[in-house]
Motif scaffolding. Structure first.
Motif, PDB file in Angstrom:
ATOM      1  N   HIS A  91     -47.675  65.655 -15.059  1.00 39.91           N
ATOM      2  CA  HIS A  91     -48.871  65.201 -15.791  1.00 39.91           C
ATOM      3  C   HIS A  91     -49.891  66.325 -15.966  1.00 39.91           C
ATOM      4  O   HIS A  91     -51.093  66.076 -15.982  1.00 39.91           O
ATOM      5  CB  HIS A  91     -49.521  63.999 -15.097  1.00 39.91           C
ATOM      6  N   ASP A  93     -51.853  68.856 -18.287  1.00 34.06           N
ATOM      7  CA  ASP A  93     -52.295  68.869 -19.679  1.00 34.06           C
ATOM      8  C   ASP A  93     -53.322  69.982 -19.838  1.00 34.06           C
ATOM      9  O   ASP A  93     -54.402  69.920 -19.240  1.00 34.06           O
ATOM     10  CB  ASP A  93     -52.898  67.513 -20.056  1.00 34.06           C
ATOM     11  N   SER A 100     -55.980  66.306 -16.066  1.00 32.37           N
ATOM     12  CA  SER A 100     -54.761  67.054 -15.820  1.00 32.37           C
ATOM     13  C   SER A 100     -54.445  67.070 -14.333  1.00 32.37           C
ATOM     14  O   SER A 100     -55.274  66.676 -13.499  1.00 32.37           O
ATOM     15  CB  SER A 100     -54.920  68.498 -16.338  1.00 32.37           C
ATOM     16  N   GLU A 191     -55.581  66.547  -9.036  1.00 29.25           N
ATOM     17  CA  GLU A 191     -56.175  66.067 -10.283  1.00 29.25           C
ATOM     18  C   GLU A 191     -57.422  66.878 -10.625  1.00 29.25           C
ATOM     19  O   GLU A 191     -58.229  67.189  -9.753  1.00 29.25           O
ATOM     20  CB  GLU A 191     -56.546  64.594 -10.123  1.00 29.25           C
TER      21      GLU A 191
END
Length: 212
Positions: A91, A93, A100, A191
């Protein structure tokens, strides 16, 4: 301008306003500096800020302020932002202003304390932001659900569980139970929220157990 007066042997940086005025408000600025050669704890690394209406005559504009600094720590054997990952599975990005997940890795030179919980601090480049309760993944799913770890990276030891990840702007702090060892490159997924533009100084830092 900068100098190191022989009377104090402490570096002094002077910032002059070339045009306009500085009104009462909260301001931020960044200074390029070189750390001391030796390690120091944060209590001995205080910073002082003074403002003057006339620097030549030392006419004070406001009360001076003393700020607690940060510890100068021993270097880790390794620290990196892992780039060879599956964006879909992890995940990640890299688009502007998107949520992201990045994979970071570090390798300690010394064995951490075996009887106290310590805090791992991650600083992203300015512009990135962590949620107040940020998500961290340290188990089997760091490289994706059910995905094996890439060569050279290890999962956290079973006893080294992590607590709640607390974020504030570009800094995340994660408590870690005892159990991590030295000479092993541990990977975890974290994260983060991207900035709108790539930061000019685009470096990440990891600090843990007196090393960074």
């Amino acid at each position: 301008s900068s100098e190191v007066p022989f009377t104090t042997n402490k570096p002094v940086v002077t910032i002059s306003i070339a045009k306009g005025e500085v009104r009462a408000d909260k301001y931020e600025f960044m200074i390029d500096a070189e750390n001391p050669r030796w390690t120091y704890n944060s209590m001995s690394m205080s910073w002082s800020i003074s403002t003057y209406t006339n620097i030549g005559l030392l006419e004070s504009a406001d009360l001076p302020s003393t700020l607690e600094g940060f510890s100068i720590e021993d270097p880790m054997l390794a620290g990196e932002l892992v780039s060879d990952v599956s964006y879909a599975l992890t995940h990640r990005d890299d688009h502007p202003e998107q949520r992201s997940f990045v994979i970071l890795a570090f390798q300690l030179s010394s064995i951490p304390s075996s009887n106290i919980e310590e805090v791992m601090t991650v600083k992203a480049p300015l512009g990135f932001e962590f949620a107040s309760l940020c998500q961290i993944i340290t188990g089997d799913d760091v490289f994706g659900v059910g995905e094996a770890f890439s060569d050279g990276y290890r999962r956290f030891e079973a006893s080294a569980t992590v607590g709640i990840c607390e974020g504030s702007r570009n800094t995340a702090r994660i408590p870690v139970k005892p159990g991590l060892l030295n000479l092993r490159k541990y990977a975890f997924r974290l994260e983060v929220f991207n900035p709108s533009l790539t930061p000019e100084y685009n470096k990440w830092t990891i600090s843990f157990s007196g090393e960074s």
